[in-house]
Design a protein around this motif. Structure first.
Motif, PDB file in Angstrom:
ATOM      1  N   LYS A  17       0.832  -1.195   0.000  1.00  0.00           N
ATOM      2  CA  LYS A  17       0.000   0.000   0.000  1.00  0.00           C
ATOM      3  C   LYS A  17       0.866   1.243   0.000  1.00  0.00           C
ATOM      4  O   LYS A  17       1.760   1.400   0.831  1.00  0.00           O
ATOM      5  N   THR A  18       0.591   2.130  -0.954  1.00  0.00           N
ATOM      6  CA  THR A  18       1.197   3.451  -0.961  1.00  0.00           C
ATOM      7  C   THR A  18       0.135   4.451  -0.512  1.00  0.00           C
ATOM      8  O   THR A  18      -0.968   4.068  -0.135  1.00  0.00           O
ATOM      9  N   ALA A  19       0.464   5.717  -0.574  1.00  0.00           N
ATOM     10  CA  ALA A  19      -0.506   6.728  -0.148  1.00  0.00           C
ATOM     11  C   ALA A  19      -1.762   6.714  -1.013  1.00  0.00           C
ATOM     12  O   ALA A  19      -2.853   7.040  -0.559  1.00  0.00           O
ATOM     13  N   ARG A  20      -1.621   6.297  -2.286  1.00  0.00           N
ATOM     14  CA  ARG A  20      -2.759   6.391  -3.213  1.00  0.00           C
ATOM     15  C   ARG A  20      -3.146   5.083  -3.893  1.00  0.00           C
ATOM     16  O   ARG A  20      -4.210   5.017  -4.515  1.00  0.00           O
ATOM     17  N   HIS A  21      -2.299   4.060  -3.798  1.00  0.00           N
ATOM     18  CA  HIS A  21      -2.564   2.834  -4.547  1.00  0.00           C
ATOM     19  C   HIS A  21      -2.309   1.589  -3.704  1.00  0.00           C
ATOM     20  O   HIS A  21      -1.489   1.616  -2.784  1.00  0.00           O
ATOM     21  N   THR A  22      -2.987   0.507  -4.076  1.00  0.00           N
ATOM     22  CA  THR A  22      -2.787  -0.787  -3.436  1.00  0.00           C
ATOM     23  C   THR A  22      -2.412  -1.811  -4.501  1.00  0.00           C
ATOM     24  O   THR A  22      -3.102  -1.946  -5.519  1.00  0.00           O
ATOM     25  N   LEU A  23      -1.309  -2.531  -4.250  1.00  0.00           N
ATOM     26  CA  LEU A  23      -0.815  -3.545  -5.165  1.00  0.00           C
ATOM     27  C   LEU A  23      -0.902  -4.909  -4.482  1.00  0.00           C
ATOM     28  O   LEU A  23      -0.638  -5.014  -3.270  1.00  0.00           O
ATOM     29  N   LEU A  24      -1.250  -5.918  -5.239  1.00  0.00           N
ATOM     30  CA  LEU A  24      -1.311  -7.282  -4.729  1.00  0.00           C
ATOM     31  C   LEU A  24      -0.435  -8.162  -5.606  1.00  0.00           C
ATOM     32  O   LEU A  24      -0.593  -8.187  -6.831  1.00  0.00           O
ATOM     33  N   LEU A  25       0.485  -8.891  -4.994  1.00  0.00           N
ATOM     34  CA  LEU A  25       1.401  -9.762  -5.730  1.00  0.00           C
ATOM     35  C   LEU A  25       1.044 -11.224  -5.503  1.00  0.00           C
ATOM     36  O   LEU A  25       0.861 -11.660  -4.359  1.00  0.00           O
ATOM     37  N   LYS A  43      -9.442  -5.328  -2.445  1.00  0.00           N
ATOM     38  CA  LYS A  43      -9.820  -4.528  -3.610  1.00  0.00           C
ATOM     39  C   LYS A  43      -8.609  -3.727  -4.084  1.00  0.00           C
ATOM     40  O   LYS A  43      -8.564  -2.495  -3.992  1.00  0.00           O
ATOM     41  N   PRO A  44      -7.595  -4.409  -4.610  1.00  0.00           N
ATOM     42  CA  PRO A  44      -6.390  -3.693  -5.039  1.00  0.00           C
ATOM     43  C   PRO A  44      -6.620  -2.923  -6.334  1.00  0.00           C
ATOM     44  O   PRO A  44      -7.551  -3.203  -7.097  1.00  0.00           O
ATOM     45  N   ASP A  45      -5.737  -1.969  -6.574  1.00  0.00           N
ATOM     46  CA  ASP A  45      -5.743  -1.243  -7.850  1.00  0.00           C
ATOM     47  C   ASP A  45      -4.972  -2.011  -8.918  1.00  0.00           C
ATOM     48  O   ASP A  45      -5.308  -1.927 -10.106  1.00  0.00           O
ATOM     49  N   PHE A  46      -3.938  -2.749  -8.483  1.00  0.00           N
ATOM     50  CA  PHE A  46      -3.090  -3.495  -9.406  1.00  0.00           C
ATOM     51  C   PHE A  46      -2.817  -4.882  -8.835  1.00  0.00           C
ATOM     52  O   PHE A  46      -2.647  -5.032  -7.623  1.00  0.00           O
ATOM     53  N   ALA A  97      10.398  -2.601 -18.794  1.00  0.00           N
ATOM     54  CA  ALA A  97       9.944  -1.764 -17.689  1.00  0.00           C
ATOM     55  C   ALA A  97       8.826  -0.854 -18.180  1.00  0.00           C
ATOM     56  O   ALA A  97       8.802  -0.464 -19.352  1.00  0.00           O
ATOM     57  N   ILE A  98       7.899  -0.540 -17.302  1.00  0.00           N
ATOM     58  CA  ILE A  98       6.811   0.381 -17.627  1.00  0.00           C
ATOM     59  C   ILE A  98       6.586   1.315 -16.450  1.00  0.00           C
ATOM     60  O   ILE A  98       6.887   0.997 -15.307  1.00  0.00           O
ATOM     61  N   GLU A  99       6.050   2.477 -16.761  1.00  0.00           N
ATOM     62  CA  GLU A  99       5.643   3.428 -15.736  1.00  0.00           C
ATOM     63  C   GLU A  99       4.136   3.282 -15.517  1.00  0.00           C
ATOM     64  O   GLU A  99       3.358   3.329 -16.470  1.00  0.00           O
ATOM     65  N   LEU A 100       3.751   3.111 -14.284  1.00  0.00           N
ATOM     66  CA  LEU A 100       2.347   3.025 -13.906  1.00  0.00           C
ATOM     67  C   LEU A 100       2.052   4.114 -12.883  1.00  0.00           C
ATOM     68  O   LEU A 100       2.976   4.757 -12.366  1.00  0.00           O
ATOM     69  N   PRO A 101       0.796   4.368 -12.568  1.00  0.00           N
ATOM     70  CA  PRO A 101       0.477   5.474 -11.656  1.00  0.00           C
ATOM     71  C   PRO A 101       1.191   5.423 -10.306  1.00  0.00           C
ATOM     72  O   PRO A 101       1.431   6.475  -9.699  1.00  0.00           O
ATOM     73  N   PHE A 102       1.549   4.238  -9.838  1.00  0.00           N
ATOM     74  CA  PHE A 102       2.199   4.124  -8.530  1.00  0.00           C
ATOM     75  C   PHE A 102       3.714   4.185  -8.607  1.00  0.00           C
ATOM     76  O   PHE A 102       4.396   4.367  -7.595  1.00  0.00           O
ATOM     77  N   GLY A 103       4.288   3.980  -9.822  1.00  0.00           N
ATOM     78  CA  GLY A 103       5.739   3.980  -9.941  1.00  0.00           C
ATOM     79  C   GLY A 103       6.205   3.149 -11.120  1.00  0.00           C
ATOM     80  O   GLY A 103       5.440   2.852 -12.046  1.00  0.00           O
ATOM     81  N   ARG A 104       7.456   2.742 -11.080  1.00  0.00           N
ATOM     82  CA  ARG A 104       8.078   2.005 -12.189  1.00  0.00           C
ATOM     83  C   ARG A 104       8.117   0.518 -11.872  1.00  0.00           C
ATOM     84  O   ARG A 104       8.462   0.122 -10.751  1.00  0.00           O
TER      85      ARG A 104
END
Length: 223
Positions: A17-25, A43-46, A97-104
């Motif tokens: 979890k970042t300040a604005r996004h949630t990632l699930l691996l 309910k992750p964003d990515f 590599a790609i740039e996404l709203p949460f980072g690289r």
């Protein structure tokens, strides 16, 4: 610098979890004997998927559909999930590599296999190097040790998440990275990958300069 919260969901599943996004691996939750949560609770964003094995992809389609999340994975897994009505994907391949709203996001080598649950090809397995709010986080995911880990770590790593279960992945003897902190993953789900994480942490302290952090399923690491 914004804080990042990393929670172990058992086996090789992680919630970031970042300040604005949630990632699930690698979501393996509903059938996991060690997961503290069920798929319906998240309910992750990515959703990031490292390879096609059931214990890493089992809940990816359900979560991505229900949360309308974007899946990041290799091309083959994205195509497979698309057939399960996952609408949003970001296909990649190793070295890209790609740039996404949460980072690289950069996909790294992983030495493993990657057959999907239905027997179809899951493409090449991978790890992930994330750069988020100036912090570098490396998920080796399911892999054996490989010398290019030194290159992955050469730019400096704030945190590395490494499998220690042995048998199917790296084990406690395998050390090439020099991250600032290191967290174990992919162990104690079933007897064949049972490990003493406290003994692993003591070896890390004794044999490397990294700070080991061991958390139970549901435990959190703050960056």
């Amino acid at each position: 610098m914004a804080s990042i919260e990393l929670t172990w969901l058992g086996h090789a599943a992680w919630l970031l979890k970042t300040a604005r996004h949630t990632l699930l691996l690698d979501p393996f939750l509903d059938d996991s004997p060690t997961s503290p949560v069920k798929a319906a609770q998240l309910k992750p964003d990515f959703v990031l998927v490292s390879h096609g094995h059931f214990d890493h992809v089992a809940d990816a389609a359900t979560i991505a559909r229900d949360a309308e999340a974007t899946v990041v994975a290799n091309y083959e897994i994205c195509e497979w999930l698309g057939k399960q009505l996952v609408k949003h994907t970001q296909p990649m391949n190793i070295g890209g590599a790609i740039e996404l709203p949460f980072g690289r996001v950069k996909q790294t080598i992983a030495h493993h296999s990657s057959t999907l649950p239905d027997g179809s090809s899951g493409g090449n397995p991978c790890g992930y190097l994330l750069t988020i709010d100036g912090l570098k986080i490396y998920f080796a995911c399911d892999t054996g040790l490989f010398y290019d880990m030194k290159l992955i770590g050469s730019g400096g790593l704030d945190l590395a998440v490494l499998p220690i279960g042995d048998r199917f992945t790296m084990g406690p003897d395998d050390k090439l990275l020099e991250p600032r902190r290191v967290v174990p993953s992919h162990y104690n789900t079933w007897p064949p990958i049972a490990q003493d994480a406290a003994a692993w942490a003591e070896r890390v302290r004794r044999e490397t300069h990294a700070e080991p952090i061991v958390v139970p399923p549901g435990g959190t690491v703050m960056l």
